[in-house]
Design a protein around this motif. Structure first.
Motif, PDB file in Angstrom:
ATOM      1  N   LEU A  47      -3.822 -24.152  48.041  1.00  0.00           N
ATOM      2  CA  LEU A  47      -3.325 -25.527  47.932  1.00  0.00           C
ATOM      3  C   LEU A  47      -3.522 -26.052  46.522  1.00  0.00           C
ATOM      4  CD1 LEU A  47      -2.328 -28.237  49.166  1.00  0.00           C
ATOM      5  CD2 LEU A  47      -4.730 -28.724  49.689  1.00  0.00           C
ATOM      6  N   PHE A  48      -4.734 -25.865  45.971  1.00  0.00           N
ATOM      7  CA  PHE A  48      -5.023 -26.412  44.643  1.00  0.00           C
ATOM      8  C   PHE A  48      -4.499 -25.520  43.530  1.00  0.00           C
ATOM      9  CE2 PHE A  48      -8.045 -28.705  47.296  1.00  0.00           C
ATOM     10  CZ  PHE A  48      -7.877 -30.000  46.814  1.00  0.00           C
ATOM     11  N   ALA A  49      -4.304 -24.243  43.807  1.00  0.00           N
ATOM     12  CA  ALA A  49      -3.768 -23.349  42.786  1.00  0.00           C
ATOM     13  C   ALA A  49      -2.257 -23.454  42.672  1.00  0.00           C
ATOM     14  CB  ALA A  49      -4.175 -21.908  43.093  1.00  0.00           C
ATOM     15  N   GLU A  50      -1.588 -23.686  43.800  1.00  0.00           N
ATOM     16  CA  GLU A  50      -0.121 -23.622  43.810  1.00  0.00           C
ATOM     17  C   GLU A  50       0.542 -24.865  44.392  1.00  0.00           C
ATOM     18  OE1 GLU A  50       0.876 -20.123  46.058  1.00  0.00           O
ATOM     19  OE2 GLU A  50      -0.920 -19.092  45.320  1.00  0.00           O
ATOM     20  N   GLY A  51      -0.230 -25.738  44.996  1.00  0.00           N
ATOM     21  CA  GLY A  51       0.345 -26.853  45.724  1.00  0.00           C
ATOM     22  C   GLY A  51       1.091 -27.852  44.861  1.00  0.00           C
ATOM     23  N   GLU A  52       2.091 -28.455  45.457  1.00  0.00           N
ATOM     24  CA  GLU A  52       2.878 -29.496  44.797  1.00  0.00           C
ATOM     25  C   GLU A  52       1.991 -30.708  44.515  1.00  0.00           C
ATOM     26  OE1 GLU A  52       6.791 -32.316  45.808  1.00  0.00           O
ATOM     27  OE2 GLU A  52       5.940 -30.942  47.315  1.00  0.00           O
ATOM     28  N   ALA A  79      -2.981 -53.350  44.294  1.00  0.00           N
ATOM     29  CA  ALA A  79      -2.379 -52.022  44.141  1.00  0.00           C
ATOM     30  C   ALA A  79      -2.716 -51.394  42.799  1.00  0.00           C
ATOM     31  CB  ALA A  79      -0.862 -52.124  44.306  1.00  0.00           C
ATOM     32  N   GLU A  80      -2.828 -52.228  41.732  1.00  0.00           N
ATOM     33  CA  GLU A  80      -3.096 -51.674  40.405  1.00  0.00           C
ATOM     34  C   GLU A  80      -4.519 -51.140  40.276  1.00  0.00           C
ATOM     35  OE1 GLU A  80      -4.574 -55.883  40.145  1.00  0.00           O
ATOM     36  OE2 GLU A  80      -2.960 -54.789  41.162  1.00  0.00           O
ATOM     37  N   ARG A  81      -5.364 -51.407  41.304  1.00  0.00           N
ATOM     38  CA  ARG A  81      -6.762 -50.970  41.253  1.00  0.00           C
ATOM     39  C   ARG A  81      -7.021 -49.720  42.093  1.00  0.00           C
ATOM     40  NH1 ARG A  81      -8.820 -54.827  38.254  1.00  0.00           N
ATOM     41  NH2 ARG A  81      -7.855 -56.885  38.357  1.00  0.00           N
ATOM     42  N   VAL A  82      -5.952 -48.997  42.381  1.00  0.00           N
ATOM     43  CA  VAL A  82      -6.066 -47.764  43.160  1.00  0.00           C
ATOM     44  C   VAL A  82      -5.145 -46.716  42.544  1.00  0.00           C
ATOM     45  CG1 VAL A  82      -5.733 -46.651  45.401  1.00  0.00           C
ATOM     46  CG2 VAL A  82      -6.570 -49.010  45.292  1.00  0.00           C
ATOM     47  N   ILE A  83      -5.637 -45.498  42.444  1.00  0.00           N
ATOM     48  CA  ILE A  83      -4.791 -44.367  42.083  1.00  0.00           C
ATOM     49  C   ILE A  83      -4.844 -43.366  43.228  1.00  0.00           C
ATOM     50  CG2 ILE A  83      -6.672 -43.261  40.765  1.00  0.00           C
ATOM     51  CD1 ILE A  83      -4.450 -41.937  39.055  1.00  0.00           C
ATOM     52  N   ALA A  84      -3.694 -42.803  43.576  1.00  0.00           N
ATOM     53  CA  ALA A  84      -3.639 -41.884  44.710  1.00  0.00           C
ATOM     54  C   ALA A  84      -2.566 -40.831  44.475  1.00  0.00           C
ATOM     55  CB  ALA A  84      -3.332 -42.647  45.997  1.00  0.00           C
ATOM     56  N   PHE A  85      -2.860 -39.630  44.906  1.00  0.00           N
ATOM     57  CA  PHE A  85      -1.869 -38.560  44.869  1.00  0.00           C
ATOM     58  C   PHE A  85      -2.203 -37.538  45.953  1.00  0.00           C
ATOM     59  CE2 PHE A  85      -5.058 -37.418  41.627  1.00  0.00           C
ATOM     60  CZ  PHE A  85      -5.460 -36.157  42.062  1.00  0.00           C
ATOM     61  N   ALA A  86      -1.209 -36.725  46.275  1.00  0.00           N
ATOM     62  CA  ALA A  86      -1.384 -35.678  47.281  1.00  0.00           C
ATOM     63  C   ALA A  86      -1.123 -34.328  46.648  1.00  0.00           C
ATOM     64  CB  ALA A  86      -0.440 -35.898  48.458  1.00  0.00           C
ATOM     65  N   ARG A  87      -1.797 -33.315  47.185  1.00  0.00           N
ATOM     66  CA  ARG A  87      -1.491 -31.911  46.870  1.00  0.00           C
ATOM     67  C   ARG A  87      -1.010 -31.281  48.172  1.00  0.00           C
ATOM     68  NH1 ARG A  87      -3.987 -29.963  42.405  1.00  0.00           N
ATOM     69  NH2 ARG A  87      -2.271 -28.442  42.499  1.00  0.00           N
ATOM     70  N   ARG A  88       0.170 -30.674  48.165  1.00  0.00           N
ATOM     71  CA  ARG A  88       0.733 -30.150  49.408  1.00  0.00           C
ATOM     72  C   ARG A  88       1.234 -28.725  49.212  1.00  0.00           C
ATOM     73  NH1 ARG A  88       6.193 -32.274  52.286  1.00  0.00           N
ATOM     74  NH2 ARG A  88       6.999 -31.401  50.344  1.00  0.00           N
ATOM     75  N   LEU A  89       0.917 -27.888  50.180  1.00  0.00           N
ATOM     76  CA  LEU A  89       1.426 -26.527  50.224  1.00  0.00           C
ATOM     77  C   LEU A  89       1.623 -26.153  51.678  1.00  0.00           C
ATOM     78  CD1 LEU A  89       2.144 -23.959  48.572  1.00  0.00           C
ATOM     79  CD2 LEU A  89      -0.217 -23.192  48.990  1.00  0.00           C
ATOM     80  N   GLY A  90       2.854 -25.955  52.064  1.00  0.00           N
ATOM     81  CA  GLY A  90       3.135 -25.652  53.464  1.00  0.00           C
ATOM     82  C   GLY A  90       2.667 -26.782  54.356  1.00  0.00           C
ATOM     83  N   GLY A  91       1.881 -26.439  55.378  1.00  0.00           N
ATOM     84  CA  GLY A  91       1.389 -27.453  56.297  1.00  0.00           C
ATOM     85  C   GLY A  91       0.057 -28.050  55.896  1.00  0.00           C
ATOM     86  N   THR A  92      -0.455 -27.669  54.721  1.00  0.00           N
ATOM     87  CA  THR A  92      -1.742 -28.181  54.260  1.00  0.00           C
ATOM     88  C   THR A  92      -1.529 -29.264  53.218  1.00  0.00           C
ATOM     89  OG1 THR A  92      -2.703 -25.996  54.600  1.00  0.00           O
ATOM     90  CG2 THR A  92      -3.994 -27.561  53.318  1.00  0.00           C
ATOM     91  N   CYS A  93      -2.291 -30.352  53.365  1.00  0.00           N
ATOM     92  CA  CYS A  93      -2.139 -31.468  52.435  1.00  0.00           C
ATOM     93  C   CYS A  93      -3.500 -32.103  52.171  1.00  0.00           C
ATOM     94  CB  CYS A  93      -1.175 -32.510  53.010  1.00  0.00           C
ATOM     95  SG  CYS A  93      -0.997 -33.991  51.990  1.00  0.00           S
ATOM     96  N   ALA A  94      -3.813 -32.348  50.905  1.00  0.00           N
ATOM     97  CA  ALA A  94      -5.018 -33.078  50.531  1.00  0.00           C
ATOM     98  C   ALA A  94      -4.602 -34.317  49.751  1.00  0.00           C
ATOM     99  CB  ALA A  94      -5.951 -32.211  49.692  1.00  0.00           C
ATOM    100  N   VAL A  95      -5.271 -35.417  50.029  1.00  0.00           N
ATOM    101  CA  VAL A  95      -4.951 -36.684  49.375  1.00  0.00           C
ATOM    102  C   VAL A  95      -6.183 -37.188  48.630  1.00  0.00           C
ATOM    103  CG1 VAL A  95      -4.307 -39.103  49.715  1.00  0.00           C
ATOM    104  CG2 VAL A  95      -3.187 -37.302  51.054  1.00  0.00           C
ATOM    105  N   THR A  96      -6.011 -37.501  47.364  1.00  0.00           N
ATOM    106  CA  THR A  96      -7.070 -38.083  46.541  1.00  0.00           C
ATOM    107  C   THR A  96      -6.783 -39.568  46.369  1.00  0.00           C
ATOM    108  OG1 THR A  96      -7.441 -36.022  45.336  1.00  0.00           O
ATOM    109  CG2 THR A  96      -8.168 -38.058  44.276  1.00  0.00           C
ATOM    110  N   ILE A  97      -7.780 -40.395  46.645  1.00  0.00           N
ATOM    111  CA  ILE A  97      -7.659 -41.841  46.456  1.00  0.00           C
ATOM    112  C   ILE A  97      -8.894 -42.309  45.712  1.00  0.00           C
ATOM    113  CG2 ILE A  97      -7.444 -44.089  47.596  1.00  0.00           C
ATOM    114  CD1 ILE A  97      -6.180 -42.668  49.970  1.00  0.00           C
ATOM    115  N   ALA A  98      -8.710 -43.082  44.649  1.00  0.00           N
ATOM    116  CA  ALA A  98      -9.851 -43.519  43.840  1.00  0.00           C
ATOM    117  C   ALA A  98      -9.706 -44.971  43.430  1.00  0.00           C
ATOM    118  CB  ALA A  98      -9.980 -42.641  42.599  1.00  0.00           C
TER     119      ALA A  98
END
Length: 938
Positions: A827-832, A843-862
């Motif tokens: 996921l972290f090596a190849e994921g979108e 909203a301006e006080r949050v950053i968020a993104f997802a890493r997705r590969l196939g059916g696996t998804c991780a979301v970072t929120i800070a």
């Protein structure tokens, strides 16, 4: 596995050896590291604390334990499924002592030495005193003074049969051609040396003659004749002094005061460091000789990848990188079978400073940079853009200096070029002047005119250097060269514009410049050499002027004055950060991601805390004015009417104290405050000298430096508990929670963004270090090992948040994030990489993104820019859930309905449709790392 999941940078020296590291491998593995990333392992100058002053490329440094200890370390790493990446320094070698045999060879035999072509020496200096010689600028005072004072001595090494000139720890070899003149009227000692020249055959004869001399000079009569010869060349008498001087004048080196180097050195240095000599690694024989050990260690499976130091110092970085990639890939076939078929190619990254928008060249065939560009991105992201202008105004008003960094940098560039790198400037101008003389149309160009335009192009150059291919600038080169050309045209007299335009053509602007010559092949070679020489000047000017001068003069906010950063670029928007991550994922998905390095000027958590000042610029300006007035009586008045430390250095000192004040330190803790003061005093001395304003390394003003140190110790002495110290501590408490949130943010972004996260030794706990040597202090790995077991036993990082001052929560965040990276490595090596939209009142006080590969998804929120949302009377780094209001992270429809588990807290979060409510997600931690699973159908 060749491509790392994560790396841990270790600084090796005689106080921390390979065996010391081997004892900690189980801790590194438990932390989740896949590869140890080592400082240089080749033999360095004795006692080196960093390893970048290589004196022998051919063997592993004995002070680190030698090759046997390296093998023991690798055995431990392999037992835990881990690898080793090593730092390599192809650009320069240590030449300051007598340990470098290659350098000693050219001092002994001059341009006929076997290694004469290994170093970038100008054997054709226009100075007749240096023609055919190497300047040796290692004397502590003027040559005449040191010679007459008897500090330069002729000595004999009986076990080698060799005469040397000794100067303290230095030993300069005397050419054997001169042995007969030293041992006058003693033919039975010198018959093997009579008639010698410097030709290679005679060098072999000299070696044989030395072996005979060892035996004959060992006799009673021989020892007496040697002693008499040494006495005859002693400065104890006028005849001896003159005889020694004449002998020195005949050598292939010229001893000189260290201060002469800036104006007269005739060999390329690393920046302006005269103990580091530039290596001509572009020559095939030098490349092979300087990489033979690394190639063997790689083939034998001891190392898995390389990090190349200062790639911009090389004559041809593109060609070097492509050659190294080809050699390493070819050697993979000879590696042990267990390693031969590892995933991906050989890991290969370069230390490269990139300006905003400057790409790493795709045709270099490298995996990316060592992470300064990411450190710049994430550091800028922590800053509130609205603080830029008021902080600049406050700095300008308080310091009396320019409020604009670009102006400060331009002044510094001119100073460095004219004072520190004059000889290098002359060398470029001479090469271009020779090209001018070779053509009828330009033969009347004067050296002075060429030198003027070269100097202006150098100071105006906006990036480190250009990279012509076949002596022609690329479109990317042209983008930056045109900026320098425009700046030079505006600064120079119109009378110089014709010369400027022609020099611009010679520096890669015209593909047929060589063909118009009556000697096209020689012309092409001359153009290529001039272009390389020009590039090897722009890069040290940029480094010394920006990082080592202007960054110590400009103090709008020191969190932006960092290696790889442009202090003129104050902040980065969320969208810009996302774009940089997307580009990295596309072009260099295996580049390193760093937030701390062995070269940083302030630790990652110092910078994170100082960034919070961007959110309260007016409060900070008021504090500076208040403290300045409060401490004015403690300033030292100088004889010239100037006071110490001065307005700019005083304001910077307050920033440093705010930034590095340890969490939990009480102003009543006299021992703790004293320890802090001693650390800050080291930073202050370096900062003052690097700024080159009222003192410098070149000409230190020790009275001024002492006055600045006295001021520092006075303002934080125990007597100030109810004055400045109390106010300082109260202000730190005002921003400490926001600083910690910034630290969590940059940590989790580094661990989840596209690339390979790099952890600098010891920074898994709070990193409030300052510039070296403070950032290279011993690391208590045993404490970290114990605490890692403790945090693992107690559950997710959120459990540690209430006691965040001790740093265990940061350790826990790193451990959990690295565990997730291992669990879903693809996921972290190849994921979108998918930027996520945030909506709502904050909203301006949050950053968020997802890493997705196939059916696996991780979301970072800070959480970001948190200070306005924090309670003034709480130092807990967490925004109350209610303060988030309706702020939500919006998930793309492509992800579908998801249930999340948060790896940083105990909570399980369910999306409300395609919406994650921030108040729920960040209820117990200021950052979240969510692993998503598709909901099963009912």
């Amino acid at each position: 596995m060749t491509i790392p999941h994560s790396t841990l940078r270790l600084q090796f020296h005689k106080g921390f050896t390979f065996d010391d590291a081997a004892a900690q491998v189980d801790y590194f593995a438990a932390l989740g590291i896949s590869h140890v990333y080592a400082s240089p392992v080749t033999t360095a100058t004795s006692g080196s604390t960093h390893g970048y002053d290589t004196v022998d490329y051919t063997c592993v440094n004995a002070e680190l334990g030698g090759e046997d200890a390296l093998r023991r370390l690798v055995d431990r790493l392999r037992a835990h499924g881990m690898g080793l990446i090593v730092d390599l320094v192809p650009n320069h070698m240590g030449v300051g002592g007598s340990e470098n045999e290659w350098w000693m060879d050219i001092l002994e035999w001059g341009r006929d030495a076997a290694h004469a072509g290994f170093f970038d020496v100008d054997w054709h200096s226009p100075d007749p005193v240096l023609c055919g010689k190497v300047l040796a600028p290692f004397l502590g005072a003027g040559y005449g003074e040191e010679l007459e004072g008897g500090k330069i001595k002729l000595a004999y090494r009986p076990d080698e049969g060799r005469f040397v000139v000794k100067y303290y720890a230095h030993a300069f070899p005397v050419c054997p051609v001169d042995y007969p003149s030293i041992l006058r009227e003693t033919p039975w000692l010198t018959d093997g040396f009579v008639g010698l020249s410097t030709r290679p055959d005679d060098q072999r004869r000299a070696a044989e003659a030395r072996a005979v001399l060892v035996i004959r000079a060992g006799s009673e009569g021989g020892r007496a004749r040697i002693e008499a010869a040494l006495a005859a060349h002693s400065a104890g008498s006028q005849d001896g002094l003159e005889r020694l001087h004449r002998l020195l004048e005949r050598q292939h080196f010229r001893l000189a005061w260290w201060r002469t180097a800036a104006d007269e050195v005739n060999w390329r240095r690393f920046f302006d460091v005269s103990t580091l000599g530039g290596v001509r690694v572009e020559r095939p024989e030098v490349f092979e000789a300087s990489h033979a050990l690394i190639f063997r260690l790689f083939t034998e499976g001891l190392i898995d990848g390389v990090r190349i130091d200062h790639v911009d110092g090389l004559a041809e970085p593109r060609e070097y990188c492509r050659r190294l990639r080809s050699r390493l890939e070819g050697l993979r076939k000879g590696r042990p079978s267990a390693l031969r078929h590892s995933s991906g190619g050989t890991y290969f990254v370069v230390e490269k400073i990139l300006a905003r928008g400057e790409p790493l060249r795709g045709d270099w065939q490298v995996d990316g940079t060592t992470g300064y560009d990411f450190m710049n991105d994430v550091g800028a992201l922590l800053h509130d853009a609205q603080g830029a202008e008021p902080l600049a105004r406050a700095w300008g008003a308080l310091s009396g200096r320019s409020a604009t960094f670009a102006e400060e940098a331009l002044i510094a560039r001119r100073k460095i070029l004219s004072e520190n790198l004059t000889a290098e400037h002359d060398r470029v101008a001479r090469k271009l002047h020779c090209i001018a003389r070779d053509a009828l149309a330009t033969r009347d160009f004067t050296f002075s005119a060429v030198r003027r335009v070269v100097g202006e192009l150098v100071v105006q150059f906006p990036v480190y250097r250009m990279y012509p291919v076949d002596s022609v600038r690329s479109a990317e080169d042209e983008r930056y060269f045109s900026q320098a050309l425009a700046g030079a045209r505006a600064a120079l007299s119109p009378a110089d514009h014709f010369v400027l335009d022609q020099v611009a053509q010679w520096l890669g602007g015209s593909p047929d410049a060589a063909e118009r010559s009556h000697r096209p092949t020689a012309r092409r070679q001359a153009l290529a050499q001039a272009q390389a020489c020009f590039s090897q000047l722009t890069s040290p000017v940029a480094a010394k002027a920006v990082e080592d001068t202007a960054c110590y003069r400009y103090g709008r906010l020191l969190s932006r004055n960092e290696v790889g950063a442009d202090p003129g670029e104050f902040s980065l928007s969320i969208d810009e950060f996302h774009r940089a991550n997307i580009e990295r994922a596309k072009s260099f998905p295996n580049a390193m991601l760093a937030t701390a390095t062995h070269d940083h000027k302030r630790g990652e958590d110092v910078r994170a805390r100082l960034a919070a000042l961007s959110e309260i610029p007016d409060e900070w300006a008021d504090a500076l004015n208040d403290w300045s007035a409060l401490n004015s009586a403690l300033r030292r008045q100088g004889d010239n009417g100037e006071w110490a430390p001065g307005p700019g250095p005083e304001a910077m000192l307050y920033q440093i104290l705010v930034g590095c004040w340890p969490p939990g330190l009480s102003p009543d803790d006299e021992a703790g405050v004293k320890e802090l003061a001693e650390r800050v005093a080291q930073w202050q001395l370096k900062a003052l000298r690097e700024s080159k304003l009222r003192t410098s390394w070149f000409a230190p003003d020790e009275n001024y430096e002492k006055a600045c140190q006295d001021f520092l110790f006075d303002i934080i002495s125990p007597l100030r508990h109810r004055g400045f110290l109390r106010k300082l501590h109260a202000f730190v408490k005002r921003i400490v929670a926001a600083g910690a949130i910034n630290s969590f943010q940059q940590t989790v972004l580094r661990l989840t963004s596209p690339g390979v996260p790099d952890l600098y030794q010891g920074t898994e706990l709070w990193d409030f270090s300052l510039v070296d040597p403070d950032n290279r202090l011993p690391v208590d790995f045993d404490l970290r090992r114990t605490w890692l077991s403790s945090v693992e036993a107690k559950g997710p990082p959120s459990v540690q948040l209430s006691n965040w001052h001790d740093g265990k929560v940061k350790l826990a965040v790193i451990r959990r994030a690295l565990a997730l990276r291992r669990q879903v490595a693809p996921l972290f090596a190849e994921g979108e990489y998918m930027p996520l939209t945030v909506e709502g009142e904050n909203a301006e006080r949050v950053i968020a993104f997802a890493r997705r590969l196939g059916g696996t998804c991780a979301v970072t929120i800070a959480t970001r820019l948190a200070l306005p949302l924090l309670s003034r009377d709480s130092d807990t780094p967490l925004v109350n859930a209610a303060r988030w209001g309706n702020t939500s992270v919006i998930l793309p429809a492509a992800l579908g309905p998801l249930t999340f588990s948060d790896w940083l807290s105990e909570s399980a979060v369910k999306a409300e449709g395609l919406r994650l409510v921030v108040g729920d997600v960040l209820r117990t931690m200021p950052v979240a790392l969510l692993l998503a699973e598709k909901e099963s159908s009912p």
